[in-house]
Scaffold this motif. Structure first.
Motif, PDB file in Angstrom:
ATOM      1  N   LEU A   1       8.501 -13.100  12.815  1.00 17.92           N
ATOM      2  CA  LEU A   1       8.326 -13.214  11.369  1.00 17.92           C
ATOM      3  C   LEU A   1       9.316 -14.210  10.767  1.00 17.92           C
ATOM      4  O   LEU A   1       8.966 -14.965   9.846  1.00 17.92           O
ATOM      5  CB  LEU A   1       8.512 -11.838  10.720  1.00 17.92           C
ATOM      6  N   ALA A   2      10.540 -14.224  11.273  1.00 12.40           N
ATOM      7  CA  ALA A   2      11.531 -15.184  10.773  1.00 12.40           C
ATOM      8  C   ALA A   2      11.146 -16.613  11.108  1.00 12.40           C
ATOM      9  O   ALA A   2      11.467 -17.555  10.358  1.00 12.40           O
ATOM     10  CB  ALA A   2      12.900 -14.862  11.359  1.00 12.40           C
TER      11      ALA A   2
ATOM     12  N   GLU B   1       8.961 -22.595  10.497  1.00 17.09           N
ATOM     13  CA  GLU B   1       7.790 -23.470  10.635  1.00 17.09           C
ATOM     14  C   GLU B   1       7.490 -24.186   9.325  1.00 17.09           C
ATOM     15  O   GLU B   1       7.143 -25.385   9.316  1.00 17.09           O
ATOM     16  CB  GLU B   1       6.579 -22.644  11.078  1.00 17.09           C
ATOM     17  N   ALA B   2       7.614 -23.458   8.215  1.00 14.03           N
ATOM     18  CA  ALA B   2       7.376 -24.078   6.901  1.00 14.03           C
ATOM     19  C   ALA B   2       8.437 -25.138   6.613  1.00 14.03           C
ATOM     20  O   ALA B   2       8.116 -26.210   6.071  1.00 14.03           O
ATOM     21  CB  ALA B   2       7.385 -23.009   5.813  1.00 14.03           C
ATOM     22  N   GLU B   3       9.687 -24.882   6.965  1.00 11.72           N
ATOM     23  CA  GLU B   3      10.760 -25.854   6.734  1.00 11.72           C
ATOM     24  C   GLU B   3      10.583 -27.092   7.603  1.00 11.72           C
ATOM     25  O   GLU B   3      10.843 -28.207   7.149  1.00 11.72           O
ATOM     26  CB  GLU B   3      12.111 -25.204   6.993  1.00 11.72           C
ATOM     27  N   VAL B   4      10.128 -26.904   8.825  1.00  9.03           N
ATOM     28  CA  VAL B   4       9.870 -28.054   9.704  1.00  9.03           C
ATOM     29  C   VAL B   4       8.690 -28.861   9.181  1.00  9.03           C
ATOM     30  O   VAL B   4       8.709 -30.098   9.187  1.00  9.03           O
ATOM     31  CB  VAL B   4       9.619 -27.585  11.155  1.00  9.03           C
TER      32      VAL B   4
ATOM     33  N   VAL C   1       8.540 -25.728   0.202  1.00  8.02           N
ATOM     34  CA  VAL C   1       8.573 -24.640   1.189  1.00  8.02           C
ATOM     35  C   VAL C   1       8.186 -23.323   0.529  1.00  8.02           C
ATOM     36  O   VAL C   1       7.394 -22.538   1.082  1.00  8.02           O
ATOM     37  CB  VAL C   1       9.966 -24.536   1.836  1.00  8.02           C
ATOM     38  N   LEU C   2       8.725 -23.057  -0.658  1.00  5.48           N
ATOM     39  CA  LEU C   2       8.409 -21.820  -1.379  1.00  5.48           C
ATOM     40  C   LEU C   2       6.925 -21.760  -1.752  1.00  5.48           C
ATOM     41  O   LEU C   2       6.313 -20.683  -1.718  1.00  5.48           O
ATOM     42  CB  LEU C   2       9.272 -21.711  -2.634  1.00  5.48           C
ATOM     43  N   LYS C   3       6.347 -22.887  -2.101  1.00  3.96           N
ATOM     44  CA  LYS C   3       4.912 -22.908  -2.413  1.00  3.96           C
ATOM     45  C   LYS C   3       4.078 -22.689  -1.156  1.00  3.96           C
ATOM     46  O   LYS C   3       3.048 -21.998  -1.204  1.00  3.96           O
ATOM     47  CB  LYS C   3       4.547 -24.233  -3.071  1.00  3.96           C
ATOM     48  N   ARG C   4       4.525 -23.259  -0.053  1.00  2.00           N
ATOM     49  CA  ARG C   4       3.782 -23.082   1.207  1.00  2.00           C
ATOM     50  C   ARG C   4       3.790 -21.616   1.645  1.00  2.00           C
ATOM     51  O   ARG C   4       2.800 -21.109   2.176  1.00  2.00           O
ATOM     52  CB  ARG C   4       4.406 -23.966   2.288  1.00  2.00           C
ATOM     53  N   LEU C   5       4.917 -20.930   1.397  1.00  8.56           N
ATOM     54  CA  LEU C   5       5.032 -19.522   1.773  1.00  8.56           C
ATOM     55  C   LEU C   5       4.531 -18.586   0.668  1.00  8.56           C
ATOM     56  O   LEU C   5       4.671 -17.367   0.777  1.00  8.56           O
ATOM     57  CB  LEU C   5       6.495 -19.196   2.094  1.00  8.56           C
TER      58      LEU C   5
ATOM     59  N   ARG D   1      14.131 -29.303   7.889  1.00 10.52           N
ATOM     60  CA  ARG D   1      14.894 -29.335   9.141  1.00 10.52           C
ATOM     61  C   ARG D   1      14.087 -30.079  10.183  1.00 10.52           C
ATOM     62  O   ARG D   1      12.853 -30.159  10.096  1.00 10.52           O
ATOM     63  CB  ARG D   1      15.248 -27.926   9.614  1.00 10.52           C
ATOM     64  N   ALA D   2      14.789 -30.625  11.169  1.00  8.77           N
ATOM     65  CA  ALA D   2      14.122 -31.483  12.156  1.00  8.77           C
ATOM     66  C   ALA D   2      13.267 -30.681  13.123  1.00  8.77           C
ATOM     67  O   ALA D   2      12.148 -31.078  13.470  1.00  8.77           O
ATOM     68  CB  ALA D   2      15.158 -32.307  12.921  1.00  8.77           C
ATOM     69  N   ASN D   3      13.764 -29.552  13.596  1.00 12.27           N
ATOM     70  CA  ASN D   3      13.034 -28.743  14.570  1.00 12.27           C
ATOM     71  C   ASN D   3      13.493 -27.292  14.460  1.00 12.27           C
ATOM     72  O   ASN D   3      14.344 -26.951  13.638  1.00 12.27           O
ATOM     73  CB  ASN D   3      13.242 -29.267  15.995  1.00 12.27           C
TER      74      ASN D   3
END
Length: 565
Positions: A460-461, A466-469, A380-384, A474-476
């Motif tokens: 923004l939050a 979206e990155a976590e999903v 997730v950190l790399k995606r962001l 997280r599931a959704n």
């Protein structure tokens, strides 16, 4: 223990906290505890439970967080994996690590004394062994599916003839005496009478190091040329003058198949006879069991019961079993004249290798409880773009390290210039949603500017969600807005505008202490954002955050208190 509304409830934890101070430390081996009960005395059973009852087990609430990962990667003195390994959640596994290392040394010594089979015919015996384990796993799944059905459960009753496969009695005929020996065990156990020749021995050691299903595979004698058995291949005495029997308990998974045949011998009489044999082994009548053995010898054509597999999963599982058996029949190693010895040698060799792999995994970072979540959070950190490809911190990652709470959300707000066009009072008001935790309160009345800021804040939050999903952390995103509480936005906005504390209390039903605590924590967040501005190099933004902090830092909210100073 004082409780103004009701009598105190004595518990094991309450008792333990108070008895720790009994006696003089370093001088007394024992101490005295006096329970002063004014009024109603506790029940005797409650006192016993309090003094002797089991205390609540310690449990770890440790979880990997973004801030923890970024801070450790920034320091480079400690690996994140080492931090996970040292957590209390991994305590039991770390205690076992000594045993793992000792077992590894012993297995490595055994492995040095073993050599692979050197036979031209058995050149593919290791692959045969692996396919055999797959077949045994499929058959176990099939047994679990079939033998636990209502029809099969009703069919397993006293007098039902079955075929069992255990190391002592591979593929032997038996009769069920007691269909349910122990209900408490995970796998149902049966008491059976096994028919065999006098002086019979399988030659297998039931206490060998091999796993049960591997020993069962050896017991099935997958060789010379026999890679599967049917009910007609059952092993039984060759003549009527040679039958003998053994009474034993077997699990449901030890059943190779259920036969359609049933015996007519009185099973209740046999059960009583076995109980008499147990208490008086020297003087008991074996005539009923001899009668049962002769009746079992009369079964010339054992026929497997029709399980009536109708569901698609069961049919597919059965097809996979037949396909796997067909594949095993093509191996040349099963036709080797010394297959039994070669297979046992290979089985022991492969078992030790498997154990070494298991121990290596248990001692590695991959076995850590929170390792999967850590790896997902890194993705997730790399995606962001907080981390680079080599896990090095980028500018956003360094900025997030300065935050103590909601590090990703605030960093996204800073790097998207969310605060640039907002007035100071609106910034302070919107940020209150990160420190206010109360779920239910009166609905605030927001100005158009605050409404627009709230909408932009959630957009923004949502990028983080979206990155976590996307990385399946997280599931959704259904409940992501619930982590932000906007109940004090109006109150904080008016406080930043300079209104008195007594005035802002008219716009909410939240307690005074909660408001004070929220504004105090909000000042800490503003100071952290000021540090982020310094890291980014934006002097104007740093000054703006300093002014925002000064607008709320006044009067009774920040008055000196014995509880906070």
């Amino acid at each position: 223990q004082f409780n103004p509304t009701s009598l105190p409830e004595a518990s094991k934890q309450w008792y333990q906290r108070r008895v720790r101070g009994a006696g003089r430390r370093g001088k007394d081996e024992t101490g005295t505890v006096i329970i002063l009960c004014k009024g109603k005395l506790p029940d005797y059973s409650d006192l016993i439970s309090m003094v002797q009852g089991k205390a609540t087990d310690l449990s770890s609430h440790f979880k990997p967080t973004y801030n923890m990962i970024l801070s450790v990667l920034k320091g480079k003195d400690l690996k994140v994996e080492e931090l996970l390994k040292r957590s209390f959640a991994e305590y039991e596994e770390q205690v076992k690590s000594r045993d793992y290392k000792r077992d590894r040394k012993e297995l490595e010594k055994k492995l040095e004394g073993l050599k692979p089979v050197s036979c031209q015919v058995c050149h593919n015996i290791e692959q045969f062994y692996m396919d055999g384990l797959i077949m045994m796993g499929l058959e176990t799944d099939f047994k679990n599916r079939i033998l636990n059905t209502a029809r099969a459960s009703k069919s397993i009753h006293p007098g039902r003839v079955v075929i069992i496969s255990t190391p002592q009695f591979p593929f032997h005929m038996a009769t069920v005496v007691n269909p349910n020996v122990d209900d408490k065990k995970d796998i149902r156990e049966l008491q059976v009478i096994v028919l065999h020749s006098k002086g019979y021995s399988s030659g297998l050691d039931p206490s060998s190091t091999s796993e049960p299903w591997e020993r069962t595979m050896i017991a099935l004698q997958v060789s010379p040329g026999v890679t599967s058995r049917s009910a007609r291949d059952v092993i039984k005495p060759e003549s009527n003058d040679d039958p003998d029997f053994t009474v034993c308990n077997v699990s449901l998974l030890d059943l190779s198949c259920l036969l359609s045949q049933k015996v007519t011998t009185d099973m209740e009489g046999i059960k009583k006879n076995l109980q008499h044999m147990r208490f008086n082994p020297r003087n008991w009548d074996r005539t009923p069991i001899d009668t049962l053995a002769r009746e079992m010898m009369q079964i010339k054509k054992p026929t497997e019961m029709n399980y009536e597999v109708k569901d698609m999963d069961g049919v597919e599982l059965l097809e996979n079993i037949m396909r796997q058996r067909g594949a095993m029949a093509d191996y040349s190693c099963s036709k080797c004249s010394t297959f039994d010895a070669h297979f046992r040698q290979t089985s022991e060799l492969m078992y030790i290798k498997k154990e070494l792999d298991r121990i290596a995994y248990s001692l590695s970072y991959q076995s850590l409880q929170f390792m999967p979540e850590f790896e997902v959070r890194v993705r997730v950190l790399k995606r962001l773009r907080y981390l680079g490809s080599e896990d090095q911190l980028k500018l956003k990652g360094k900025a997030a390290c300065a935050m103590s709470t909601s590090e990703l959300v605030i960093t996204e707000l800073v790097f998207d210039n969310f605060f640039k066009d907002l007035e100071i009072e609106a910034i302070v008001a919107i940020l209150s949603c990160m420190v206010f935790q109360q779920k239910r309160c009166s609905e605030p009345v927001l100005t158009p500017e605050l409404e627009a800021a709230k909408k932009q804040f959630l957009i923004l939050a949502h990028k983080i969600v979206e990155a976590e999903v996307a990385e399946r952390l997280r599931a959704n995103d259904a409940d992501f807005e619930e982590q932000f509480r906007f109940g004090l936005v109006e109150v904080v906005y008016r406080w930043a505008k300079g209104e008195e504390f007594s005035q802002i209390m008219q716009y909410t039903d939240v307690d005074e202490g909660t408001i004070v605590r929220c504004i105090t924590r909000l000042d800490e967040v503003l100071r952290c954002i000021k540090d982020v501005a310094r890291i980014v190099g934006d002097v104007d933004f740093e000054t703006k955050m300093e002014r925002a902090s000064l607008t709320i830092k006044r009067d009774i909210v920040f008055a000196a208190s014995l509880y906070v100073t």
